[in-house]
Design a protein around this motif. Structure first.
Motif, mmCIF file in Angstrom:
data_model
loop_
_atom_site.group_PDB
_atom_site.id
_atom_site.type_symbol
_atom_site.label_atom_id
_atom_site.label_comp_id
_atom_site.label_asym_id
_atom_site.label_seq_id
_atom_site.Cartn_x
_atom_site.Cartn_y
_atom_site.Cartn_z
ATOM 1 N N ASP A 196 -30.708 0.715 -60.015
ATOM 2 C CA ASP A 196 -30.933 2.056 -59.016
ATOM 3 C C ASP A 196 -32.027 1.979 -58.143
ATOM 4 N N GLU A 197 -33.259 1.811 -58.627
ATOM 5 C CA GLU A 197 -34.465 1.591 -57.958
ATOM 6 C C GLU A 197 -34.163 0.405 -56.962
ATOM 7 N N TYR A 198 -33.693 -0.669 -57.165
ATOM 8 C CA TYR A 198 -33.342 -1.805 -56.278
ATOM 9 C C TYR A 198 -32.616 -1.460 -55.060
ATOM 10 N N GLN A 199 -31.524 -0.668 -55.477
ATOM 11 C CA GLN A 199 -30.502 -0.390 -54.604
ATOM 12 C C GLN A 199 -31.102 0.704 -53.609
ATOM 13 N N ASN A 200 -31.907 1.745 -54.167
ATOM 14 C CA ASN A 200 -32.550 2.644 -53.275
ATOM 15 C C ASN A 200 -33.625 2.147 -52.172
ATOM 16 N N ARG A 201 -34.189 1.035 -52.676
ATOM 17 C CA ARG A 201 -34.986 0.337 -51.804
ATOM 18 C C ARG A 201 -34.468 -0.917 -50.637
ATOM 19 N N ASN A 202 -33.442 -1.157 -50.987
ATOM 20 C CA ASN A 202 -33.044 -2.228 -50.369
ATOM 21 C C ASN A 202 -31.430 -2.155 -49.545
ATOM 22 N N LYS A 203 -30.616 -0.986 -50.068
ATOM 23 C CA LYS A 203 -29.156 -0.690 -49.715
ATOM 24 C C LYS A 203 -29.440 -0.108 -48.390
ATOM 25 N N LEU A 204 -28.703 -0.447 -47.121
ATOM 26 C CA LEU A 204 -28.971 0.031 -45.754
ATOM 27 C C LEU A 204 -27.623 0.802 -45.576
ATOM 28 N N ALA A 205 -28.162 2.002 -44.869
ATOM 29 C CA ALA A 205 -27.033 3.014 -44.192
ATOM 30 C C ALA A 205 -26.971 2.953 -42.520
ATOM 31 N N LYS A 206 -26.020 2.917 -42.217
ATOM 32 C CA LYS A 206 -25.533 3.218 -40.827
ATOM 33 C C LYS A 206 -24.808 4.367 -40.435
ATOM 34 N N PHE A 207 -25.408 5.346 -39.672
ATOM 35 C CA PHE A 207 -24.598 6.538 -39.429
ATOM 36 C C PHE A 207 -24.990 7.131 -37.956
ATOM 37 N N ASP A 208 -24.110 8.033 -37.592
ATOM 38 C CA ASP A 208 -24.397 8.716 -36.466
ATOM 39 C C ASP A 208 -24.516 10.234 -36.883
ATOM 40 N N TYR A 209 -25.296 10.894 -35.910
ATOM 41 C CA TYR A 209 -25.558 12.485 -36.439
ATOM 42 C C TYR A 209 -25.607 13.171 -35.308
ATOM 43 N N VAL A 210 -25.381 14.450 -35.328
ATOM 44 C CA VAL A 210 -25.764 15.474 -34.275
ATOM 45 C C VAL A 210 -26.753 16.530 -34.883
ATOM 46 N N GLY A 598 -22.749 21.058 -27.630
ATOM 47 C CA GLY A 598 -23.763 20.604 -26.303
ATOM 48 C C GLY A 598 -24.985 19.565 -26.579
ATOM 49 N N LYS A 599 -24.393 18.815 -27.666
ATOM 50 C CA LYS A 599 -25.453 17.922 -27.995
ATOM 51 C C LYS A 599 -24.597 16.257 -27.903
ATOM 52 N N GLN A 600 -25.681 15.494 -27.874
ATOM 53 C CA GLN A 600 -25.185 14.083 -28.087
ATOM 54 C C GLN A 600 -25.270 13.607 -29.444
ATOM 55 N N VAL A 601 -24.324 12.482 -29.645
ATOM 56 C CA VAL A 601 -24.276 11.980 -30.923
ATOM 57 C C VAL A 601 -25.274 10.752 -31.013
ATOM 58 N N VAL A 602 -26.259 10.697 -31.830
ATOM 59 C CA VAL A 602 -27.419 9.753 -32.253
ATOM 60 C C VAL A 602 -27.006 8.939 -33.182
ATOM 61 N N PRO A 603 -27.087 7.381 -32.776
ATOM 62 C CA PRO A 603 -26.870 6.471 -34.079
ATOM 63 C C PRO A 603 -28.176 5.839 -34.333
ATOM 64 N N VAL A 604 -27.921 5.663 -35.918
ATOM 65 C CA VAL A 604 -29.030 4.929 -36.378
ATOM 66 C C VAL A 604 -28.702 4.274 -37.448
ATOM 67 N N GLU A 605 -29.548 2.928 -37.803
ATOM 68 C CA GLU A 605 -29.151 2.160 -38.694
ATOM 69 C C GLU A 605 -30.445 1.517 -39.488
ATOM 70 N N ASN A 606 -30.061 0.884 -40.394
ATOM 71 C CA ASN A 606 -31.011 0.158 -41.253
ATOM 72 C C ASN A 606 -31.826 1.448 -41.956
ATOM 73 N N ILE A 607 -31.287 2.725 -42.537
ATOM 74 C CA ILE A 607 -31.919 3.593 -43.038
ATOM 75 C C ILE A 607 -31.858 3.161 -44.979
ATOM 76 N N VAL A 608 -32.730 3.297 -45.314
ATOM 77 C CA VAL A 608 -32.945 3.256 -46.968
ATOM 78 C C VAL A 608 -33.308 4.501 -47.633
ATOM 79 N N PHE A 609 -32.706 4.606 -48.699
ATOM 80 C CA PHE A 609 -32.806 6.001 -49.418
ATOM 81 C C PHE A 609 -34.328 6.117 -49.747
ATOM 82 N N GLY A 610 -34.992 5.045 -50.124
ATOM 83 C CA GLY A 610 -36.363 5.053 -50.798
ATOM 84 C C GLY A 610 -37.277 5.091 -49.528
ATOM 85 N N ASN A 611 -37.093 5.324 -48.322
ATOM 86 C CA ASN A 611 -37.870 5.663 -47.288
ATOM 87 C C ASN A 611 -37.208 6.568 -46.129
#
Length: 699
Positions: A196-210, A598-611
Motif C-alpha cells: 500500500d505504501e509503495y502504491q501510495n507513493r508511486n501510483k499516478l493519477a490523471k484527472f480533470d476538475y472544476v 461559468g468555470k473552466q475544466v482544469v486537467p492535471v496529471e502525475n498526482i500521487v496519493f503520498g503527496n
C-alpha cells in the motif's frame, strides 16, 4: 579526553539526566514542632509525578547546570529565553526519569552486573566510555586508561564521585536502549501495508476538475448563526482538547530606546575618550576600565571583532589608532598595539603542578625546572606527567592536550604555546598552577594582532528612562479592565497581543523578558490589569489578562473567536456544494458542469496519493484522497476541500511496476514506525499519569 575533563565540560547534561535524586521533605510532625504551617512544604515543590514530588533545591541546581551548558553551547550571557529552555529541559528530564523508572520496575527491566562491567571496561563499551576514553584516530577505547582511572578512583573521593555519576548515566542509557528496543520490536509492518505504501507513493493519477473557490464568496456577505458554530464545534471536538492551560494578554509598551540627545551624549563621551586613549600609558588598563565590552588583551586572529571594524583594523600596522566608529548599537575605539604572524593552532602536552601541594609557587617553579631538565636529557614527558601532573584530564594520556586554536587556553598558556616553536619546553604560571609545556606541533600561519579595545554602547539616559516609566505608570493608574484598549487607542499607544501563553513559556511576541509578566498573569483573573509596570530590555510594559483556556476539552464559547474563520469556510462550502450539486444534475460530463457554473475544466496529471498537492492551488488532502478512491471516467459528487469545492473526473491511473523487494520496503517503514511508537509510548505514560506542574511559582 580524560574523565575529569569530561566532567568539566559535560557534567551538567549528566546531572539533568541522572535518575533518582534526594527530595528534601519535611514531615508534618516536624513542621508542627517548629511552628511551621502544614502547607509550607508545597512552597518548596516544583511539581509532582504520580505523587512523587520534585523539590526546588535539586531542581534549581539542575536548572543552573543546564543554563550553564546552554551558555557554553550558544555563547553570550544568560537571558530569559535561555533560562526558560533550561527549566523546560530539566522538567522534561525529571518527568521522563520518574515515569521511565516506574516503568522499568513494573516490567522488570534491569542492567546486570556483568552488563555494566561490559559497558564500562569490556568488549562492548558504552558510547560515553568510547567518547571520553577513545582514540579519535582509530575509534578504539583505551581500556588501560579506563581501568587505571577506576583504580585511582578508590583513592580519590572526587574522582570516585565522578565515576559514580558517569556509571549512573551509562546505566540509564542502557535501560533506555533496552526499553526503546522493546517498544520498537513490538511493532511490525505487514506485506499488505508495504505494498500500500509503495502504491501510495508511486501510483499516478490523471484527472480533470472544476473548482468553486471559497474566495468567490465575500466574507462580508455571510452572517454566521449559532448553529453554524455548534455544528462545526461538534464535528471537530477532538481539535479542542487543550493539553495544557494557556493564558492570553494584551499589553502596551513604552519604549526606552536612546533618543537623539542620548546618542549625541554617547558620541561626545567617546570622542573625549579617544583623545585620552591615544596618549594613555597603560593601554590594557585604560581599555578595561572604559569599555562596556571586555575584549581580552591577547593576540587575536582575524574574524573575532565586529565585521564592520575587523577588516579595517587588521589592515593597519602596529601603532595605529582606529575610531571612533559607530557600528550597530555602539561606538568602537581600537589601538593596534602589535601585529605578527602566528600559528593557527598548536598541539601540546603539559605537566601541571599544583603549587598548594608542593609548598608554594616558588617550589612549584623549581620542580617544573627540574622536570624540564629531565625531559631535555631524554626522559619521557609522558612518564613524568603520570607521576607529577595534577591535571587528571591529561595525565593518563601522557600529558597530551591535543590540538587547540587561540582563545581555548588561559592567556599565559596560550602565549607560551603560540609564541614558541615546535619542540620548545616552557615553564609558565597560570591561575591553575605551574605548567611545564612541550610544544609538539604548530599548524598554519596567519596575521594576529594585540589590540586595546574600547566599545561604548548607545544607552538611554536616566531622563529618557524616567520619562518612559512615568508614561507607563500613568497609563497603569488610568487603565481598567473594560477600558484598556480604548484608553490606549485614545492616547495613541499600540496594543500588542500575546495569545495562548503556557505557564512555562520563555517568550512572548514583542517582549524580551516576559517571565515576570507571565507569572503574574497566571495569578490573575480574566480581565485584570496586572498590578505593576514590567521592565523589558528596551521598554516598560503594562498588561491586561484577556483570556484563560483551562486544560482539557474547551467549551464552544472559549474557542468561538478562534474557529470563526473555519466556520465561515464551512458555511461557504455548504453554499458552493449546493451550487455544484445543481450544476451536476442532468450533466453528462465535466465540461457541461463547468459551463453551468461559468468555470473552466482544469486537467492535471502525475498526482500521487503520498503527496496530495494540487498544482497551482496547494495541498488538498480530501480531494486527492477521493480521486484515488474513484472509478475512471465517472463525474464525481462535490468534494469540499481546503481551498474550494471540487467536482472531477478521473481520466486514468498509471500503476507502478510490482514491488521488487518487499523486505526492504518493510525495513524502511519499520524505521519510521518504530520511532513514532517510542514517542507514542512515552506520551501514553504521561497521559495515564497525574502530573502537577508548579514551575510558574518559581520561574
Amino acid at each position: 579526553m580524560g574523565l575529569m575533563t569530561f566532567l568539566r565540560n559535560r557534567a551538567g547534561f549528566i546531572l539533568i539526566g541522572f535518575i533518582g535524586f534526594a527530595i528534601v521533605a519535611f514531615l508534618l510532625s516536624d513542621a508542627i514542632k517548629v511552628g511551621k504551617p502544614f502547607w509550607a512544604d508545597s512552597q518548596r515543590v516544583v511539581g509532582s509525578v504520580d505523587g512523587q514530588e520534585i523539590g526546588i533545591e535539586e531542581f534549581g541546581k539542575k536548572v543552573e547546570q543546564s543554563e550553564a551548558q546552554f551558555k557554553q553551547q550558544y555563547g553570550g550571557s544568560s537571558n530569559p529565553q535561555m533560562q526558560a529552555m533550561a527549566v523546560e529541559n530539566v522538567w522534561n528530564g525529571e518527568v521522563a526519569n520518574i515515569l521511565l523508572a516506574k516503568e522499568y520496575g513494573r516490567i522488570g527491566l534491569t542492567v546486570s552486573g556483568d552488563e555494566l562491567y561490559d559497558l564500562l571496561q569490556g568488549k562492548n563499551p558504552s558510547p560515553l566510555i568510547a567518547q571520553y576514553f577513545g582514540n579519535p584516530q582509530t575509534g578504539q577505547v583505551d581500556r588501560a586508561a579506563v581501568i587505571n582511572s577506576l583504580k585511582q578512583s578508590s583513592k580519590n573521593p572526587q574522582l570516585k564521585s565522578q565515576w559514580d555519576l558517569l556509571q549512573a548515566e551509562i546505566e540509564k542509557q542502557a535501560l533506555q536502549k533496552k526499553y526503546g528496543n522493546l517498544i520498537k520490536n513490538s511493532v511490525y509492518v505487514t506485506t499488505i501495508e508495504a505494498n500500500d505504501e509503495y502504491q501510495n507513493r508511486n501510483k499516478l493519477a490523471k484527472f480533470d476538475y472544476v473548482n468553486l473557490d471559497y474566495a468567490s464568496i465575500a466574507d462580508a456577505t455571510l452572517k454566521l448563526s449559532e448553529s453554524d458554530y455548534s455544528d462545526y464545534y461538534n464535528e471537530h471536538k477532538n481539535l479542542f482538547d487543550n493539553p495544557a492551560e494557556t493564558r492570553s494578554f494584551e499589553y502596551v509598551s513604552f519604549s526606552v530606546n536612546p533618543t537623539k540627545e542620548d546618542s549625541a551624549a554617547v558620541k561626545n563621551q567617546i570622542e573625549k575618550l579617544a583623545v585620552d586613549f591615544k596618549t594613555a600609558k597603560n593601554d590594557s588598563l585604560f581599555s578595561a576600565i572604559n569599555s562596556d565590552v571586555k575584549v581580552p588583551y591577547v593576540y587575536l586572529s582575524k574574524g573575532k571583532l565586529d565585521k564592520a571594524v575587523d577588516s579595517a583594523v587588521f589592515a593597519l600596522p602596529a601603532g595605529s589608532f582606529y575610531g571612533p566608529k559607530l557600528s550597530g548599537n555602539s561606538y568602537k575605539l581600537v589601538k593596534v598595539v602589535d601585529t605578527r604572524f602566528s600559528p593557527d593552532s598548536v598541539k601540546a602536552s603539559h605537566i601541571l603542578i599544583d603549587a598548594a601541594k608542593v609548598g608554594g609557587t616558588d617550589k612549584a617553579v623549581k620542580l617544573a625546572d627540574s622536570l624540564k631538565g629531565l625531559v631535555e636529557k631524554g626522559t619521557s614527558l609522558a612518564s613524568l606527567a603520570a607521576q607529577y601532573s595534577s591535571d587528571p584530564g591529561s595525565k593518563d594520556k601522557g600529558g597530551e592536550l591535543g590540538t587547540f586554536a587561540r582563545g581555548q587556553m588561559v592567556p599565559e598558556f596560550e602565549n607560551a604555546a603560540f609564541n614558541g616553536k615546535a619542540g620548545d619546553l616552557k615553564v609558565v604560571r597560570s591561575q591553575y598552577g605551574v605548567h611545564l609545556i612541550k610544544i609538539e606541533k604548530q599548524v598554519g600561519s596567519s596575521k594576529v594582532a594585540k589590540l586595546a579595545y574600547i566599545e561604548k554602547n548607545l544607552t538611554s539616559s536616566s531622563k529618557t528612562k524616567d520619562a518612559a516609566y512615568k508614561k507607563a505608570t500613568g497609563f497603569l493608574n488610568e487603565a481598567k479592565g473594560d477600558n484598556f484598549s480604548s484608553l490606549a487607542q485614545k492616547k495613541g499607544y499600540t496594543v500588542g497581543v500575546a495569545d495562548k501563553v503556557t505557564a512555562s513559556q520563555g517568550y512572548a511576541p514583542g517582549l524580551d523578558n516576559p517571565r515576570p509578566l507571565i507569572k503574574d498573569a497566571y495569578a490573575a483573573a480574566k480581565g485584570d490589569v496586572l498590578g505593576q509596570v514590567y521592565q523589558m530590555e528596551n521598554a516598560f510594559v503594562v498588561a491586561r489578562l484577556t483570556d484563560i483556556k483551562p486544560k482539557g476539552l474547551l467549551p464552544l464559547e472559549s474557542v468561538k473567536k478562534d474557529i470563526e474563520p473555519m466556520v465561515r469556510q464551512a458555511v461557504k462550502a455548504k453554499t458552493l456544494t449546493e451550487k455544484l450539486n445543481n450544476a451536476l444534475k442532468g450533466a453528462g460530463n465535466l465540461n457541461q458542469v463547468a459551463q453551468k457554473v461559468g468555470k473552466q475544466v482544469v486537467p492535471v496529471e502525475n498526482i500521487v496519493f503520498g503527496n496530495p498537492v494540487l498544482p497551482g492551488v496547494g495541498q488538498e488532502n480530501k480531494l486527492i484522497g477521493t480521486v484515488f478512491g474513484s472509478a475512471v471516467n465517472k463525474v464525481s459528487s462535490p468534494v469540499a476541500g481546503d481551498h474550494g469545492v471540487y467536482a472531477f473526473t478521473v481520466a486514468a491511473f498509471t500503476n507502478p511496476a510490482p514491488l521488487a523487494n518487499t523486505y526492504k520496503q518493510k525495513e524502511t517503514m519499520l524505521l519510521s514506525v518504530g520511532q513514532r511508537a517510542l514517542g507514542s509510548a512515552f506520551q501514553a505514560l504521561q497521559d495515564k499519569s497525574k502530573i502537577k506542574d508548579n514551575r510558574v511559582k518559581f520561574y
